[in-house]
Design a protein around this motif. Structure first.
Motif: not given
Length: 300
Positions: A41-42, A33, A38, A142-143, A116, A120
């Motif tokens: 994706r966001q 990840l 990430e 990461s998030k 975040t 998921e």
């Protein structure tokens, strides 16, 4: 030839040896990840575009409001920051930060940090990420980094657009100070950078609260709404003057301490105290988020 290797695990209870864990050749936990993945994706999510559009449109709305409203009433001849909004692009940018710091800037921080992990879980994809396998600490890190990065980007976007719009509408000039005097454009730009940096630090409490709630619930709206709601409660408590010096322990008490940075001689004590309070609360909440998630039974 097999692509899996065996790794010996520490001895289990009563001296028994745990079953060797199979690890794929070339697997590195730190490479799972990646931040760029990430972030991509966001950035593709609709709420990111909506939040960016709202912040970018605010300066245009204020320009129209000032054009329609005309000259404001000034009881007793007193001049405040709002009265100087049309003096220059720098003043207009400062006013945009002033009107949004108490609530509007709270929303993107709570959204990017609170949505975040919970999102998921809400999509039932969290367990598949962990089975990839992405280590839990790596996933959270990461998030969190991406959430904070997007929050900072939102805080930078507003004054940058406001400065451009204000300069186009009112011209490039010094930042007029309501109490008297002015800051030349170069100094004003530096002070606005300091203001944005302080606002980001002061919002770390909201970010940490939203992130902690995001690890505790599968409902993104609950994490985001809970963080925004508790921030509002803090603002209400700060308005209760009967609390006296206890209000100094509330992050909301220091949310406008940045105004001391746009003075001819800046005063730093308020911002230092506000930053210390915010960082202290944030570190505790971030620690609770990581500690709780590592031990959590993830079924979503």
């Amino acid at each position: 030839m097999s692509t899996l290797t065996e790794r010996n695990e520490p001895a289990g209870p009563a001296g028994t040896t745990a079953r060797p864990a199979e690890v794929a050749d070339g697997y590195r936990a730190g490479r799972t990840l990646p931040l760029r993945v990430e972030l991509a994706r966001q950035l593709k999510r609709r709420r990111t575009y909506v939040m960016g559009a709202v912040l970018a449109l605010l300066p245009f709305v204020l320009v129209v409001a000032f054009a329609i409203g005309g000259e404001p009433d000034r009881p007793g001849g007193r001049v405040n920051l709002m009265d100087t909004a049309t003096a220059s692009g720098a003043n207009f940018a400062a006013v945009n930060l002033f009107v949004s710091a108490g609530f509007l800037l709270v929303i993107p921080v709570a959204l990017f940090c609170g949505d975040t992990v919970a999102s998921e879980a809400g999509w039932s994809s969290l367990r598949y990420l962990l089975a990839a396998p992405v280590p839990r600490m790596r996933l959270l890190w990461s998030k969190l980094v991406v959430g904070l990065g997007l929050s900072l980007a939102a805080m930078v976007l507003l004054p940058v657009v406001a400065l451009a719009v204000g300069t186009a509408a009112y011209g490039w000039g010094p930042l007029r100070i309501p109490t008297g005097g002015a800051l030349d454009p170069g100094t004003a730009a530096q002070r606005l950078v300091i203001v944005v940096a302080y606002l980001f630090v002061s919002q770390l409490v909201t970010a940490a609260l939203a992130f902690w709630l995001s690890t505790r619930t599968d409902a993104p709206l609950g994490a985001v709404g809970g963080a925004v709601g508790l921030t509002i409660v803090g603002n209400v408590l700060d308005a209760v003057t009967a609390l006296g010096d206890w209000r100094h322990f509330l992050p909301a008490h220091w949310q406008f301490a940045w105004a001391d940075a746009v003075q001819p001689s800046p005063e730093w004590s308020g911002m230092i105290q506000g930053a210390a309070v915010s960082v202290t609360y944030a570190l505790v909440l971030f620690a609770l988020a990581f500690r709780g998630f590592v031990r959590k039974d993830v079924v979503s």
